[in-house]
Scaffold this motif. Structure first.
Motif, PDB file in Angstrom:
ATOM      1  N   UNK A 361       0.808  -1.221   0.000  1.00  0.00           N
ATOM      2  CA  UNK A 361       0.000   0.000   0.000  1.00  0.00           C
ATOM      3  C   UNK A 361       0.840   1.269   0.000  1.00  0.00           C
ATOM      4  N   UNK A 362       2.010   1.226   0.628  1.00  0.00           N
ATOM      5  CA  UNK A 362       2.863   2.416   0.659  1.00  0.00           C
ATOM      6  C   UNK A 362       3.350   2.771  -0.739  1.00  0.00           C
ATOM      7  N   UNK A 485      -0.460  -8.657   8.475  1.00  0.00           N
ATOM      8  CA  UNK A 485      -1.824  -9.180   8.587  1.00  0.00           C
ATOM      9  C   UNK A 485      -2.846  -8.056   8.439  1.00  0.00           C
ATOM     10  N   UNK A 486      -2.540  -6.901   9.003  1.00  0.00           N
ATOM     11  CA  UNK A 486      -3.442  -5.749   8.893  1.00  0.00           C
ATOM     12  C   UNK A 486      -3.564  -5.281   7.453  1.00  0.00           C
ATOM     13  N   UNK A 487      -2.459  -5.377   6.703  1.00  0.00           N
ATOM     14  CA  UNK A 487      -2.496  -4.995   5.287  1.00  0.00           C
ATOM     15  C   UNK A 487      -3.428  -5.919   4.514  1.00  0.00           C
ATOM     16  N   UNK A 494     -11.652  -3.580   2.327  1.00  0.00           N
ATOM     17  CA  UNK A 494     -11.874  -2.486   1.391  1.00  0.00           C
ATOM     18  C   UNK A 494     -12.392  -2.976   0.051  1.00  0.00           C
ATOM     19  N   UNK A 495     -11.993  -4.197  -0.338  1.00  0.00           N
ATOM     20  CA  UNK A 495     -12.437  -4.742  -1.627  1.00  0.00           C
ATOM     21  C   UNK A 495     -13.951  -4.983  -1.653  1.00  0.00           C
ATOM     22  N   UNK A 509      -4.960   2.136   4.472  1.00  0.00           N
ATOM     23  CA  UNK A 509      -4.501   0.812   4.891  1.00  0.00           C
ATOM     24  C   UNK A 509      -3.083   0.889   5.467  1.00  0.00           C
ATOM     25  N   UNK A 510      -2.205   1.635   4.810  1.00  0.00           N
ATOM     26  CA  UNK A 510      -0.815   1.762   5.275  1.00  0.00           C
ATOM     27  C   UNK A 510      -0.753   2.408   6.652  1.00  0.00           C
TER      28      UNK A 510
END
Length: 549
Positions: A361-362, A485-487, A494-495, A509-510
């Motif tokens: 995400x970054x 795991x959070x990513x 979100x999908x 997310x990041x």
């Protein structure tokens, strides 16, 4: 004796924490500003973004090397020498060194700017677009040496606030100019992308001008205090102008080489990556340029945020170690060495692993979805390699603070030779990951040699070092797993509602993954008392606030 050792360790840790807090804040905020600008910059450049960023990175690598030569290691040398004479209550000598250094830095700035401007056609690597970029950067080389010298003078007094604040002001002015010119040229005038890149690099001069003015304000504010220190000095040491210049140059030359260490590795990549990749006949020239931008510009810009943590420690360590060496405080030197390495592990390892965890995400947030899978993997590898880069910055600074300059340079050259030997096979077989792996191998050798020498000749508290490494390593790995795991969880959630790979969602997310992972790391290091080794009594206050027993 143990009580004395502990008090020395606590005092050195407090000094280092105080100085590092300012330098870390200045470096972190400056690096974040230097990375965030890329989001609107990318949108305004559109299809020219990767080529523009590659051109920007190509020019900046050359500029960085010329600038390091122009600065000539004088700021760090000044910080070390001023601290040395201040410890002897000879403040007048320190001020005379600063004034002589101003003359030297101004002359070097003029000469280096002329070399960069008129030598641009010889440094462009066969790319004519690089010439106007180097011309625009030559103006910054004129004044940055003087600005950096003044920062070194303040650091010699262990006053880190002026350096940190001027660094932030410099970066803020630079970014504002970059964004304003990029928007006007690309969006309003629909102009040439090469011109826009040239203006973005000219922003270095604008930022340096504001940074210099900020330091001038602080110098005028502190001038009365400096004069008071000189009036109350011993004034028993008389140093001739010739000897002052000799001291500055003798101390600064190793700082040039070691300060340029990471940049030299990047220049090796810059001038070897294109020939090796083009000889493979697998990628087009534009694709090779995109791959170069991916590791040399995009990822490098982000990992420099975490490496700035190491730079802050390095800047703080040099004058403190020089003072301890001047006073022949062997226990203090050992305590400083231990604190530097412990603080490095405590900050750099979780920072690097944290960035690796949120690399996907970054990267999308800053550079879009083009090459997203490959680019995220490049950022992950870069993040891991940044630990070795940061360690070299800190370890070489410790060597310089202890006047082991020649030995540090020798070890760096050995590491550079190793990188040169493995560069071709690494790039040939690993492609875009090759330069990163060869850098890791070269720095691994240099770091090993430096750390081994420091351990054998000055000492570490090995029990503290091993305990910190094990506990920090475990906490950082747990943090990495949680953040990763959070990513994945964030992308899945979100999908269900929107495109999980959009820029705004990637930022969200990041940030969530970084905050949760960071909290886990802080909690674990406070719970296991690992943070106490680095933060001392401050840890008790944090535990109380977080209700950790």
């Amino acid at each position: 004796m143990n009580e004395i050792d502990n008090s020395q360790g606590d005092a050195s840790r407090d000094k280092m924490l105080s100085g590092s807090a300012w330098m870390t804040a200045g470096s972190i905020f400056s690096r974040i500003l230097g990375a965030i600008y890329i989001i609107p910059w990318r949108q305004w450049f559109g299809d020219y973004f990767y080529r523009g960023n590659a051109l920007y990175g190509f020019g900046y690598n050359i500029y960085s090397f010329v600038l390091i030569v122009a600065i000539a290691g004088i700021p760090s040398a000044i910080a070390k020498q001023v601290s040395h004479y201040n410890a002897m209550n000879e403040y007048g000598v320190g001020i005379r060194i600063y004034k002589r250094g101003l003359v030297l830095s101004a002359a070097l700035g003029i000469i280096s700017a002329l070399v960069l401007y008129f030598g641009a056609p010889l440094l462009d690597g066969g790319n004519d677009n690089v010439v106007p970029v180097l011309h625009s950067l030559a103006w910054a080389v004129l004044i940055i040496p003087t600005m950096s010298l003044t920062r070194g003078y303040f650091q010699g007094y262990q006053e880190m606030a002026p350096s940190a604040i001027s660094q932030f002001v410099e970066q803020l002015a630079r970014v504002l100019y970059m964004l304003a010119t990029a928007y006007i040229i690309m969006e309003v005038m629909h102009g040439d992308w090469i011109t826009a890149v040239s203006q973005s690099t000219f922003a270095a001069f604008v930022g340096a001008a504001f940074g210099t003015l900020t330091l001038g304000f602080y110098y005028l504010k502190r001038r009365k205090h400096f004069r008071g220190l000189v009036a109350n000095s011993n004034n028993q040491i008389q140093v001739s102008p010739k000897q002052l210049y000799r001291e500055i140059i003798a101390q600064s030359v190793p700082f040039i080489i070691l300060g340029a260490g990471i940049t030299i590795f990047q220049l090796i990549d810059q001038y070897t990556f294109f020939p090796i990749m083009n000889n493979l006949h697998v990628f087009t020239p534009n694709q090779v340029s995109d791959l170069f931008a991916m590791f040399a510009a995009n990822s490098n810009k982000l990992i420099m945020i975490s490496i700035s943590l190491a730079s802050a420690l390095a800047v703080t360590a040099v004058p403190l170690l020089s003072e301890a060496l001047t006073n022949n405080h062997k226990n203090e030197i050992k305590a400083q060495n231990t604190n530097v390495l412990s603080m490095f592990m405590f900050t750099m390892i979780p920072a690097a692993l944290g960035m690796a965890a949120i690399a996907g995400p970054l990267n999308r947030a800053f550079y879009g979805i083009e090459y997203q899978g490959l680019a995220a993997n490049v950022l992950t590898v870069s993040s891991i390699v940044s630990i070795l880069m940061g360690l070299f910055v800190v370890a070489s600074a410790v060597m310089q603070g202890l006047s082991e300059n020649k030995r540090a340079v020798k070890y760096f050259f050995i590491g550079t030779a190793v990188k040169l030997v493995v560069q071709w096979p690494c790039v040939h077989f690993l492609g875009v990951f090759g330069p990163l792996i060869s850098t890791a191998i070269g720095l691994l050798v240099a770091n090993f040699l430096i750390i081994r020498f420091l351990k054998n000749h000055f000492g570490y508290d090995m029990q503290q070092i091993k305990g910190t490494l094990v506990n920090v390593g475990i906490a950082a790995l747990v943090m990495y797993v949680v953040a990763l795991a959070m990513v994945y969880l964030g992308n899945m959630v979100m999908s269900l509602f929107t495109n999980p790979f959009s820029g705004l969602v990637s930022v969200l997310v990041a940030v969530i993954a970084a905050v949760v992972g960071g909290f886990v790391y802080v909690y674990l290091t406070l719970r296991t008392r690992t943070a106490d080794i680095v933060l001392g009594a401050r840890s008790n206050g944090l535990r109380a606030k977080l209700r950790i027993k």
